[in-house]
Design an enzyme around this catalytic site. Structure first.
Site, PDB file in Angstrom:
ATOM      1  N   LYS A 145       0.821  -1.218   0.000  1.00 39.25           N
ATOM      2  CA  LYS A 145       0.000   0.000   0.000  1.00 39.25           C
ATOM      3  C   LYS A 145       0.850   1.262   0.000  1.00 39.25           C
ATOM      4  CE  LYS A 145      -4.092  -2.131   2.001  1.00 39.25           C
ATOM      5  NZ  LYS A 145      -5.040  -2.200   3.140  1.00 39.25           N
ATOM      6  N   LYS A 226      -6.982  -9.355  -8.295  1.00 36.74           N
ATOM      7  CA  LYS A 226      -8.255  -9.691  -7.681  1.00 36.74           C
ATOM      8  C   LYS A 226      -9.302  -8.631  -8.014  1.00 36.74           C
ATOM      9  CE  LYS A 226      -7.456  -7.568  -3.119  1.00 36.74           C
ATOM     10  NZ  LYS A 226      -7.373  -7.813  -1.656  1.00 36.74           N
ATOM     11  N   LYS A 229     -13.245  -2.957  -5.951  1.00 35.70           N
ATOM     12  CA  LYS A 229     -14.151  -1.836  -6.194  1.00 35.70           C
ATOM     13  C   LYS A 229     -13.404  -0.617  -6.703  1.00 35.70           C
ATOM     14  CE  LYS A 229     -17.668  -1.470  -3.595  1.00 35.70           C
ATOM     15  NZ  LYS A 229     -18.621  -1.272  -2.489  1.00 35.70           N
TER      16      LYS A 229
END
Length: 360
Positions: A145, A226, A229
């Site tokens: 991240k 994967k 959203k």
């Protein structure tokens, strides 16, 4: 290991049994082998197909397999990245509606909003003071991240795995359903439980992982990633409230390959294998049977077969979400009631922790 004193154990189990509409649904309380399952999901609004197949569907099944279930909408975790306050409030209600529509039953499980139980942050600070900085910096998700954010990650993003540990340990949870990407974080939870027990005496159960059988649902446009959203390609992700027309369009545009036969080989045929995995998951049929029944169908036609199966699976969920979202007051009451039940379990544990640490 007893959860509390015998008097508190009896009181706790009377409370847990009262959460069930049918007394026989709850297992007989056993002093040293209480099973309690905890899991959380961020309030990102309406879940996508990967969320549903990878986590929520197993949560619904676990309700009938364990006597004490806690499912938290973890809004504290969500603010590790910037959030619009109005969107966060709405996302929490939308996620509540989605979980109820998918089958989470407040009579069987405690469904609650994390931020409404202040003991989460209190225990998190105590645990944070027990973990070394390098341990958090070496976690895979922190590295991934911060790389995306060009090393501009917040301290909250660094320490959220400790809050995650507090979420679990606060209820003396014995089992946690996790995906493959959460294995490192579960190891941290287990190490913190052992470390606390070593320092202050046996107190927390060391929770075990329940690995979900469904692998990560892949992006329809990039089978190496994967489903997410946040994917900028809107054709990559199927929301559980997508219309039949939207679902057909997304599956028609799904990336496969130039071989027309339907086979399952994730290593060399990621796109087609993702179709097969989704088909298997929404129908409940084994992968082998799905492949066998698809003999003679080319991949272009097969993608529409999978789309139809997804539409059939999601239709009642989509309808129920629409109804639930119209009653904001009901959703708020569900969260308030669940948070009160969670608080009743969390408060005595946190008080005992404070005493052990020396705050009381």
């Amino acid at each position: 290991m007893a959860l509390y004193s015998m008097r508190k154990v009896r009181g706790c189990w009377r409370f847990i049994r009262a959460l069930h509409t049918e007394p026989e649904a709850a297992p007989a309380p056993q002093k040293d082998s209480v099973k309690r399952v905890f899991s959380g999901i961020q309030p990102t609004g309406i879940p996508h197909l990967g969320n549903y197949l990878g986590a929520i569907e197993s949560w619904v099944r676990l309700q009938d397999e364990h006597g004490s279930m806690l499912y938290s909408i973890v809004d504290l975790h969500s603010i590790t990245v910037p959030q619009d306050p109005a969107a966060l409030r709405q996302g929490t209600l939308d996620m509540t509606a989605a979980l109820l529509a998918c089958g989470i039953n407040p009579e069987k499980s405690i469904l609650f909003q994390q931020s409404q139980v202040s003991e989460h942050t209190q225990l998190s600070w105590i645990l944070t003071c027990m973990v070394r900085l390098p341990r958090l910096q070496h976690l895979h998700q922190w590295k991934a991240k911060t790389a995306k954010q060009k090393h501009d990650g917040t301290v909250g993003l660094l320490t959220y795995p400790v809050l995650q540990a507090a979420d679990i340990l606060l209820y003396k949870s014995t089992h946690v359903p996790v995906g493959e990407d959460q294995v490192q974080h579960m190891e941290l939870v287990q190490d913190l439980a052992r470390g606390f027990n070593k320092k202050y005496g046996e107190f927390f159960p060391v929770p075990k992982s329940i690995l979900t059988s469904m692998k990560k649902v892949k992006s329809l446009r990039d089978p190496s990633a994967k489903m997410s959203k946040s994917d900028p390609d809107k054709l990559a992700t199927v929301s559980i409230t997508d219309s039949p027309e939207e679902i057909v369009q997304k599956f028609r545009k799904a990336i496969t390959d130039f071989t027309s036969e339907v086979t399952y080989d994730p290593a060399s045929r990621g796109g087609v294998s993702n179709m097969v995995a989704i088909h298997s998951a929404v129908t409940g049929l084994p992968v082998e049977e799905v492949v066998r029944s698809s003999a003679g169908i080319d991949t272009a036609r097969y993608k529409l077969v999978v789309a139809d199966a997804v539409i059939e699976k999601l239709a009642p969920i989509r309808s129920e979400i629409e109804k639930l979202k119209m009653d904001k007051g009901h959703l708020q009451k569900v969260l308030q009631a669940g948070s009160a039940k969670a608080k009743e379990l969390a408060y005595p544990v946190c008080q005992e922790v404070k005493e052990l640490v020396g705050f009381r």
